[in-house]
Write a protein that holds these residues in place. Structure first.
Motif, PDB file in Angstrom:
ATOM      1  N   ARG A   1      -2.067   3.561  -4.896  1.00 17.78           N
ATOM      2  CA  ARG A   1      -3.284   2.950  -5.452  1.00 17.78           C
ATOM      3  C   ARG A   1      -2.926   1.740  -6.288  1.00 17.78           C
ATOM      4  O   ARG A   1      -2.009   1.763  -7.076  1.00 17.78           O
ATOM      5  CB  ARG A   1      -4.040   3.964  -6.286  1.00 17.78           C
ATOM      6  CG  ARG A   1      -4.633   5.051  -5.412  1.00 17.78           C
ATOM      7  CD  ARG A   1      -5.514   5.915  -6.188  1.00 17.78           C
ATOM      8  NE  ARG A   1      -6.786   5.205  -6.375  1.00 17.78           N
ATOM      9  CZ  ARG A   1      -7.864   5.780  -6.828  1.00 17.78           C
ATOM     10  NH1 ARG A   1      -7.863   7.046  -7.136  1.00 17.78           N
ATOM     11  NH2 ARG A   1      -8.974   5.100  -6.982  1.00 17.78           N
ATOM     12  N   ASN A   2      -3.703   0.741  -6.118  1.00 17.23           N
ATOM     13  CA  ASN A   2      -3.553  -0.481  -6.884  1.00 17.23           C
ATOM     14  C   ASN A   2      -4.447  -0.367  -8.118  1.00 17.23           C
ATOM     15  O   ASN A   2      -5.636  -0.143  -7.977  1.00 17.23           O
ATOM     16  CB  ASN A   2      -3.978  -1.653  -6.004  1.00 17.23           C
ATOM     17  CG  ASN A   2      -3.742  -2.979  -6.675  1.00 17.23           C
ATOM     18  OD1 ASN A   2      -3.513  -3.042  -7.879  1.00 17.23           O
ATOM     19  ND2 ASN A   2      -3.797  -4.041  -5.894  1.00 17.23           N
TER      20      ASN A   2
ATOM     21  N   GLY B   1      -5.500  -2.624   3.595  1.00 21.87           N
ATOM     22  CA  GLY B   1      -6.081  -1.286   3.625  1.00 21.87           C
ATOM     23  C   GLY B   1      -7.036  -1.063   4.781  1.00 21.87           C
ATOM     24  O   GLY B   1      -7.744  -0.067   4.819  1.00 21.87           O
TER      25      GLY B   1
ATOM     26  N   LYS C   1       0.790  -1.234   0.000  1.00 20.60           N
ATOM     27  CA  LYS C   1       0.000   0.000   0.000  1.00 20.60           C
ATOM     28  C   LYS C   1       0.825   1.289   0.000  1.00 20.60           C
ATOM     29  O   LYS C   1       0.306   2.346  -0.319  1.00 20.60           O
ATOM     30  CB  LYS C   1      -0.924   0.030   1.231  1.00 20.60           C
ATOM     31  CG  LYS C   1      -2.017  -0.998   1.194  1.00 20.60           C
ATOM     32  CD  LYS C   1      -3.050  -0.629   0.184  1.00 20.60           C
ATOM     33  CE  LYS C   1      -4.161  -1.662   0.130  1.00 20.60           C
ATOM     34  NZ  LYS C   1      -5.148  -1.360  -0.860  1.00 20.60           N
ATOM     35  N   TYR C   2       2.093   1.214   0.396  1.00 22.55           N
ATOM     36  CA  TYR C   2       2.913   2.416   0.517  1.00 22.55           C
ATOM     37  C   TYR C   2       4.177   2.280  -0.315  1.00 22.55           C
ATOM     38  O   TYR C   2       4.740   1.194  -0.436  1.00 22.55           O
ATOM     39  CB  TYR C   2       3.311   2.670   1.978  1.00 22.55           C
ATOM     40  CG  TYR C   2       2.139   2.960   2.863  1.00 22.55           C
ATOM     41  CD1 TYR C   2       1.672   4.261   3.014  1.00 22.55           C
ATOM     42  CD2 TYR C   2       1.483   1.950   3.549  1.00 22.55           C
ATOM     43  CE1 TYR C   2       0.591   4.547   3.830  1.00 22.55           C
ATOM     44  CE2 TYR C   2       0.397   2.219   4.357  1.00 22.55           C
ATOM     45  CZ  TYR C   2      -0.045   3.513   4.491  1.00 22.55           C
ATOM     46  OH  TYR C   2      -1.130   3.789   5.289  1.00 22.55           O
TER      47      TYR C   2
ATOM     48  N   PRO D   1      -2.007   6.001   0.659  1.00 15.71           N
ATOM     49  CA  PRO D   1      -1.518   4.712   0.181  1.00 15.71           C
ATOM     50  C   PRO D   1      -1.407   4.720  -1.333  1.00 15.71           C
ATOM     51  O   PRO D   1      -2.148   5.418  -2.009  1.00 15.71           O
ATOM     52  CB  PRO D   1      -2.604   3.733   0.627  1.00 15.71           C
ATOM     53  CG  PRO D   1      -3.326   4.419   1.726  1.00 15.71           C
ATOM     54  CD  PRO D   1      -3.231   5.893   1.406  1.00 15.71           C
TER      55      PRO D   1
END
Length: 145
Positions: free
Chosen positions: A118-119, A98, A48-49, A116
Motif C-alpha cells: 500500500r502506498n 494497479g 506495488k510489490y 500489493p
C-alpha cells in the motif's frame, strides 16, 4: 533474473539467439540484456510489490524475454520486436498503476493472493495512518461535522 538464455531460446529459437549473439561486441551480452530487463521490470514492480518476489510469475519471464530481445537488437529492431517491447512496457505501467496484478504462486503451484504494497498516499481517511498531509494542529482548526 526473471529469465535465462534458455528461456530466450525456447521463445525465439536457437538460430535467432545465435544471430543476436553474433551481432554483439561483448561476449556476455545476452546475460547483460537479461539483467537490464530484470532491473527495468523491478523498477515498475517495486511500485506495488515488495521485492524480491516470493516466486517469479511466468508473465514476468515473458516480459523479461521480450525486453532482453529488444535490447539485443541494438542496431535496429524489427517492427515485431519493437511492438512487443512497447506492449510489455504498457503492461508494466499498468502493473505499477494497479490496473494489473501479478499471479504469484506458492510451492504447491497454487496462485496466492499477493497483496500489493500500500502506498501511504492512497490510504483512505479514517485509517490509523498518521503521516498525512495536514498536521494535527491544522486539522484542529477545521470545523467539525
Amino acid at each position: 533474473m526473471y529469465a535465462t538464455r534458455d528461456d530466450l531460446i525456447v521463445r525465439f529459437g536457437e538460430s535467432e539467439i545465435a544471430n543476436l549473439e553474433a551481432m554483439q561486441t561483448q561476449p556476455d551480452a545476452v546475460n547483460e540484456a537479461l539483467q537490464d530487463a530484470t532491473e527495468e521490470i523491478d523498477g515498475y514492480v517495486a511500485v506495488k510489490y515488495a521485492l524480491p518476489l516470493p516466486s517469479i510469475p511466468t508473465t514476468l519471464k515473458r516480459v523479461a524475454c521480450n525486453i532482453a530481445r529488444y535490447r539485443l537488437y541494438f542496431q535496429r529492431p524489427t517492427e515485431e520486436v519493437e511492438k512487443r517491447y512497447e506492449s510489455e512496457l504498457e503492461y508494466l505501467k499498468s502493473l505499477a498503476a494497479g490496473k494489473a496484478v501479478l499471479n504469484i504462486q506458492n510451492e504447491q503451484n497454487e496462485v496466492v493472493e499477493e497483496k500489493p504494497r500500500r502506498n501511504p498516499k492512497s490510504i483512505p481517511i479514517g485509517t490509523s495512518y498518521t503521516g498525512g498531509v495536514f498536521s494535527d494542529e491544522q486539522l484542529n482548526k477545521m470545523p467539525s461535522v
